[in-house]
Design a protein around this motif. Structure first.
Motif, mmCIF file in Angstrom:
data_model
loop_
_atom_site.group_PDB
_atom_site.id
_atom_site.type_symbol
_atom_site.label_atom_id
_atom_site.label_comp_id
_atom_site.label_asym_id
_atom_site.label_seq_id
_atom_site.Cartn_x
_atom_site.Cartn_y
_atom_site.Cartn_z
ATOM 1 N N VAL A 1 -1.005 11.720 2.649
ATOM 2 C CA VAL A 1 -1.796 11.202 1.824
ATOM 3 C C VAL A 1 -0.824 9.990 1.268
ATOM 4 C CG1 VAL A 1 -1.261 11.309 -0.883
ATOM 5 C CG2 VAL A 1 -0.590 13.402 0.657
ATOM 6 N N THR A 2 -2.579 8.713 1.317
ATOM 7 C CA THR A 2 -1.917 7.548 1.220
ATOM 8 C C THR A 2 -2.219 7.179 0.122
ATOM 9 O OG1 THR A 2 -4.451 6.622 0.965
ATOM 10 C CG2 THR A 2 -3.553 6.948 2.832
ATOM 11 N N ILE B 1 2.966 13.559 4.574
ATOM 12 C CA ILE B 1 3.626 12.180 4.994
ATOM 13 C C ILE B 1 3.028 10.599 3.899
ATOM 14 C CG2 ILE B 1 3.368 10.309 7.046
ATOM 15 C CD1 ILE B 1 3.275 14.229 7.790
ATOM 16 N N GLY B 2 3.352 10.596 3.201
ATOM 17 C CA GLY B 2 2.823 9.445 2.627
ATOM 18 C C GLY B 2 3.263 8.133 2.934
ATOM 19 N N VAL B 3 2.071 7.303 2.753
ATOM 20 C CA VAL B 3 2.286 5.986 3.178
ATOM 21 C C VAL B 3 1.128 5.153 2.070
ATOM 22 C CG1 VAL B 3 0.512 4.632 4.118
ATOM 23 C CG2 VAL B 3 1.398 6.905 5.125
ATOM 24 N N ASP B 4 2.443 4.089 1.832
ATOM 25 C CA ASP B 4 2.183 3.280 0.835
ATOM 26 C C ASP B 4 2.812 2.043 1.249
ATOM 27 O OD1 ASP B 4 1.889 2.436 -2.142
ATOM 28 O OD2 ASP B 4 1.894 4.340 -2.584
ATOM 29 N N PHE B 5 3.089 1.243 -0.002
ATOM 30 C CA PHE B 5 3.185 -0.411 0.523
ATOM 31 C C PHE B 5 4.783 -0.494 -0.493
ATOM 32 C CE2 PHE B 5 0.347 -1.981 -2.730
ATOM 33 C CZ PHE B 5 0.958 -2.352 -3.329
ATOM 34 N N ARG B 6 4.842 0.283 -1.320
ATOM 35 C CA ARG B 6 6.797 0.971 -1.642
ATOM 36 C C ARG B 6 7.479 2.292 -2.262
ATOM 37 N NH1 ARG B 6 2.562 0.368 -6.455
ATOM 38 N NH2 ARG B 6 2.997 2.544 -7.599
ATOM 39 N N LEU B 7 8.023 2.342 -1.667
ATOM 40 C CA LEU B 7 9.333 3.974 -1.814
ATOM 41 C C LEU B 7 8.426 4.303 -2.817
ATOM 42 C CD1 LEU B 7 10.648 5.548 -0.016
ATOM 43 C CD2 LEU B 7 12.854 4.930 -1.256
ATOM 44 N N PRO B 8 8.120 5.701 -2.354
ATOM 45 C CA PRO B 8 7.584 6.520 -4.058
ATOM 46 C C PRO B 8 8.858 7.283 -4.423
ATOM 47 C CG PRO B 8 7.676 7.707 -2.085
ATOM 48 C CD PRO B 8 7.410 6.349 -1.864
ATOM 49 N N HIS C 1 -6.259 10.231 0.679
ATOM 50 C CA HIS C 1 -6.801 9.194 0.309
ATOM 51 C C HIS C 1 -7.102 8.752 -1.248
ATOM 52 C CE1 HIS C 1 -6.886 4.436 1.154
ATOM 53 N NE2 HIS C 1 -8.500 4.467 0.278
ATOM 54 N N LEU C 2 -5.945 8.433 -1.091
ATOM 55 C CA LEU C 2 -5.453 7.658 -2.820
ATOM 56 C C LEU C 2 -5.284 6.184 -2.623
ATOM 57 C CD1 LEU C 2 -3.697 10.739 -3.745
ATOM 58 C CD2 LEU C 2 -6.461 10.793 -3.991
ATOM 59 N N ALA C 3 -4.739 4.879 -2.289
ATOM 60 C CA ALA C 3 -4.012 4.119 -2.278
ATOM 61 C C ALA C 3 -5.391 3.394 -2.843
ATOM 62 C CB ALA C 3 -3.886 4.034 -0.439
ATOM 63 N N ALA D 1 -11.712 1.034 3.598
ATOM 64 C CA ALA D 1 -12.507 1.381 5.026
ATOM 65 C C ALA D 1 -11.713 1.858 7.046
ATOM 66 C CB ALA D 1 -13.383 -0.114 5.475
ATOM 67 N N ARG D 2 -10.657 0.917 6.487
ATOM 68 C CA ARG D 2 -9.671 0.851 7.329
ATOM 69 C C ARG D 2 -8.653 2.108 8.160
ATOM 70 N NH1 ARG D 2 -7.048 -3.344 4.973
ATOM 71 N NH2 ARG D 2 -8.243 -5.784 6.262
ATOM 72 N N VAL D 3 -8.957 3.017 6.688
ATOM 73 C CA VAL D 3 -8.758 4.679 6.769
ATOM 74 C C VAL D 3 -9.416 4.893 7.181
ATOM 75 C CG1 VAL D 3 -7.863 6.692 5.496
ATOM 76 C CG2 VAL D 3 -7.039 4.224 4.561
ATOM 77 N N MET D 4 -10.756 5.061 6.833
ATOM 78 C CA MET D 4 -12.254 5.430 7.441
ATOM 79 C C MET D 4 -12.390 5.613 8.782
ATOM 80 S SD MET D 4 -12.938 7.823 4.687
ATOM 81 C CE MET D 4 -11.075 7.860 4.252
ATOM 82 N N GLU D 5 -12.089 4.214 9.611
ATOM 83 C CA GLU D 5 -12.175 3.942 11.052
ATOM 84 C C GLU D 5 -11.140 4.471 11.525
ATOM 85 O OE1 GLU D 5 -11.890 0.197 13.600
ATOM 86 O OE2 GLU D 5 -11.965 -0.627 11.418
#
Length: 116
Positions: A10-11, A31-38, A74-76, A101-105
């Protein structure tokens, strides 16, 4: 050896939608993806990644290769610039448009590599 639950990436896990979705994924390894901790007490494997950076495409692809998720959610995206601290329009575009676009690629490349 028994395998664990299926994995989902999950972005944007730290955002409003990511935090709301997380409790609904109790049957999965998240698996969470982000630029800051949830901010959560729920079990999660967190990967700090800034999808607004070009280098994140290869980084995200490697994560997909390592995890082999059954789904990517993709929720980022940046909607509230003040809350996220992303104040520049160019930076917002990098996250919202180029990041998508990066996620889709990365997902497309990972799907080419994995047999059905």
């Amino acid at each position: 050896m028994a395998e664990g639950p299926p994995s989902i990436v999950v972005t944007g896990i730290s955002g409003n939608l990511g935090r709301r979705l997380l409790p609904m994924l109790s049957g999965f390894r998240v698996i969470g993806v982000d630029f800051r901790l949830p901010e959560t007490t729920l079990p999660i494997q967190f990967t700090k990644m800034d999808l607004g950076l070009e280098s994140s495409c290869l980084e995200f692809l490697q994560l997909l290769r390592d995890v082999r998720p059954v789904a990517v959610v993709h929720l980022a995206f940046v909607m509230d610039a003040v809350r996220t601290g992303v104040l520049g329009h160019d930076r917002m575009w990098q996250i919202n448009v180029a990041g998508t676009a990066r996620v889709m690629e990365a997902v497309s490349e990972a799907n080419r590599e994995w047999p059905m």
